[in-house]
Design a protein around this motif. Structure first.
Motif, PDB file in Angstrom:
ATOM      1  N   ARG A 141       9.153   4.708  12.069  1.00  0.00           N
ATOM      2  CA  ARG A 141       7.930   4.935  11.296  1.00  0.00           C
ATOM      3  C   ARG A 141       8.170   4.261   9.953  1.00  0.00           C
ATOM      4  O   ARG A 141       9.313   4.208   9.490  1.00  0.00           O
ATOM      5  N   PRO A 142       7.114   3.749   9.311  1.00  0.00           N
ATOM      6  CA  PRO A 142       7.338   2.997   8.067  1.00  0.00           C
ATOM      7  C   PRO A 142       8.146   3.776   7.026  1.00  0.00           C
ATOM      8  O   PRO A 142       8.876   3.163   6.232  1.00  0.00           O
TER       9      PRO A 142
ATOM     10  N   TYR B 215      -3.136  -3.679  16.326  1.00  0.00           N
ATOM     11  CA  TYR B 215      -2.644  -3.116  15.050  1.00  0.00           C
ATOM     12  C   TYR B 215      -1.778  -4.116  14.294  1.00  0.00           C
ATOM     13  O   TYR B 215      -1.693  -4.087  13.073  1.00  0.00           O
TER      14      TYR B 215
ATOM     15  N   ASN C  92     -14.554   6.154   9.203  1.00  0.00           N
ATOM     16  CA  ASN C  92     -13.818   6.978   8.259  1.00  0.00           C
ATOM     17  C   ASN C  92     -14.170   8.436   8.540  1.00  0.00           C
ATOM     18  O   ASN C  92     -15.345   8.799   8.569  1.00  0.00           O
TER      19      ASN C  92
ATOM     20  N   GLU D 112      -3.597  -5.987  11.673  1.00  0.00           N
ATOM     21  CA  GLU D 112      -4.198  -5.267  10.555  1.00  0.00           C
ATOM     22  C   GLU D 112      -3.367  -5.454   9.288  1.00  0.00           C
ATOM     23  O   GLU D 112      -2.155  -5.662   9.347  1.00  0.00           O
ATOM     24  N   SER D 113      -4.056  -5.348   8.149  1.00  0.00           N
ATOM     25  CA  SER D 113      -3.392  -5.674   6.885  1.00  0.00           C
ATOM     26  C   SER D 113      -2.203  -4.749   6.603  1.00  0.00           C
ATOM     27  O   SER D 113      -1.211  -5.170   6.024  1.00  0.00           O
ATOM     28  N   ALA D 114      -2.300  -3.485   7.049  1.00  0.00           N
ATOM     29  CA  ALA D 114      -1.205  -2.543   6.800  1.00  0.00           C
ATOM     30  C   ALA D 114       0.100  -3.030   7.433  1.00  0.00           C
ATOM     31  O   ALA D 114       1.195  -2.683   6.973  1.00  0.00           O
ATOM     32  N   TYR D 115      -0.022  -3.849   8.487  1.00  0.00           N
ATOM     33  CA  TYR D 115       1.191  -4.286   9.163  1.00  0.00           C
ATOM     34  C   TYR D 115       1.918  -5.402   8.412  1.00  0.00           C
ATOM     35  O   TYR D 115       3.096  -5.667   8.671  1.00  0.00           O
ATOM     36  N   CYS D 116       1.225  -6.051   7.458  1.00  0.00           N
ATOM     37  CA  CYS D 116       1.837  -7.146   6.699  1.00  0.00           C
ATOM     38  C   CYS D 116       3.117  -6.698   6.007  1.00  0.00           C
ATOM     39  O   CYS D 116       4.103  -7.425   5.955  1.00  0.00           O
ATOM     40  N   GLN D 117       3.076  -5.482   5.464  1.00  0.00           N
ATOM     41  CA  GLN D 117       4.245  -4.962   4.737  1.00  0.00           C
ATOM     42  C   GLN D 117       5.449  -4.831   5.661  1.00  0.00           C
ATOM     43  O   GLN D 117       6.573  -5.166   5.285  1.00  0.00           O
TER      44      GLN D 117
END
Ligand code: ZN
Ligand code: ZN
Length: 409
Positions: A308-309, A334, A37, A337-342
């Motif tokens: 882009r999302p 990538y 981070n 990764e959880s962000a890609y679930c959406q």
């Protein structure tokens, strides 16, 4: 010279190398670990700032410069001018902290002097724009740092030139080995040119709109997509962020928002950002080929959108998704990764098939061998790899080091 790798002897990302000579020290790269981070100050490498006379950044990837914002502003940062420009352009869009970037610009084969260190940059082929390998000389010794590189991109000739005419008498080569954990030793990666052909056939066989999810900062990839658009008669839709990034390269052979076959589409949430930040000049500058949703929705099959999302809501609202296709053009990791679930759920909801067209930003084991045997160093130290144990079987004169361990060159 005394050298230590703060991070990178057993991992990809977060690279930082400290080199000391006669009481002066420099840092090469100042990267954020892949899972780190940027707000976590404890990740900053512990280097004595009193004697730190400069930091050299090999290329504008976060895993090589992402902790620079913690560096005192009076320490010079050397980096390619286009790389600096790209970071300055991206920061207002991404919300990252703006790092200090004042210092010498790296240019291909133009040595710079930082105290007793002479540093010669070699422009290289990599998925980041303006990426360099670095020859560092002091006290009669020579260290060559490969940075991140490959030999199958659009600048592969740079790699070939380097191995035909390599730096001589290299005492220590610090060489990346990203592909060693990803690819069998004898397999090679597809070239960007091959990708262009794959994009072409994807665009030709998709009935409706094609959305390509690629990194906007992977300029080689944007060129491949643009060329495939030209060859299939489709227009490439980019948003204002992409338009600004392409402009920031300062390179007139890179596709620009004003070129034929390119169009600016500003998603609704980006319009709010523009208003809030007063980016009207920027918008104006890229509006020559501006296009609106009603035109796209009349003939979605004429377009390829750089995905882009933030684009999903607009495309849904305008009913642009009948017969659409989605091409995933980034690192496989990538996707998990959880962000890609959406995104996966959104594609499923609209029954949009996902295909993969991608090639690595890093050299294959075969090209790593060509590189290391051309340079033929007295010692080869693994860096930027999750499989350092493989070096011994593949390369000569391997010298293993641990993070933070000093050694003398
Ligand atoms: Zn890297
Ligand atoms: Zn990189």
């Amino acid at each position: 010279m005394n050298v230590r790798i703060h991070r990178g002897t057993q991992q990809i990302g977060g690279t930082c190398i400290e080199i000391e000579n006669d009481g002066e020290r420099i840092a090469i790269d100042y990267g954020l670990p892949l899972d780190g981070n940027a707000a976590d100050k404890s990740l900053v490498p512990s280097i004595d700032k009193e004697s730190l006379i400069g930091v050299v950044i090999s290329h504008p990837h976060i895993d090589h410069y992402g902790l620079l914002h913690y560096l005192p502003g009076d320490i010079p940062v050397a980096m390619g001018a286009a790389g600096k420009n790209l970071i300055r352009t991206a920061v207002p869009f991404t919300g990252q902290a703006l790092p200090p970037l004042s210092g010498p610009n790296l240019e291909h084969m133009q040595p710079i002097q930082l105290g007793s260190f002479r540093i010669t940059p070699y422009l290289m082929d990599h998925s980041a724009f303006d990426a360099y390998s670095l020859l560092i000389e002091a006290n009669g010794k020579r260290i060559f740092y490969s940075g991140d590189f490959r030999a199958h991109g659009r600048k592969s000739s740079l790699f070939e030139k380097l191995i035909q005419n390599p730096p001589e008498n290299v005492d220590a080569l610090l060489m990346e080995g990203s592909s060693l954990s990803r690819l069998d030793d004898e397999v090679t990666f597809p070239t960007e040119q091959e990708l262009e052909n794959q994009f072409m056939s994807s665009f030709n066989t998709t009935y409706g709109l094609v959305m390509v999810h690629a990194s906007t900062q992977n300029i080689d990839r944007i060129v491949s997509i643009y060329r495939a658009c030209k060859r299939t008669g489709r227009t490439l839709l980019i948003d204002l962020y992409a338009a600004a990034i392409l402009e920031s390269t300062g390179n007139h052979s890179i596709p620009q928002s004003s070129w034929p076959g390119m169009a600016l589409y500003v998603p609704e949430c980006q319009r709010r950002l523009i208003k809030r930040n007063g980016w009207f000049d920027l918008l104006e500058r890229h509006s020559k080929n501006r296009i609106y949703l009603n035109k796209i929705s009349k003939a979605p099959s004429q377009y390829v959108a750089l995905f882009r999302p933030l684009l999903t809501a607009d495309m849904e609202k305008a009913d642009c998704l009948c017969g659409a296709g989605f091409v995933y053009s980034q690192w496989e990791g990538y996707l998990k990764e959880s962000a890609y679930c959406q995104i996966a759920a959104w594609l499923k909801k609209h029954d949009i098939p996902l295909t993969r067209i991608h090639t690595s930003g890093h050299a294959s084991p075969v090209d790593l061998k060509r590189f290391s045997s051309a340079i033929s160093p007295k010692s080869l130290v693994p860096i930027h790899s999750f499989a350092p144990e493989k070096y011994e079987a593949l390369f000569s004169n391997v010298l293993y080091k641990n993070d933070a361990e000093w050694w003398r060159v």
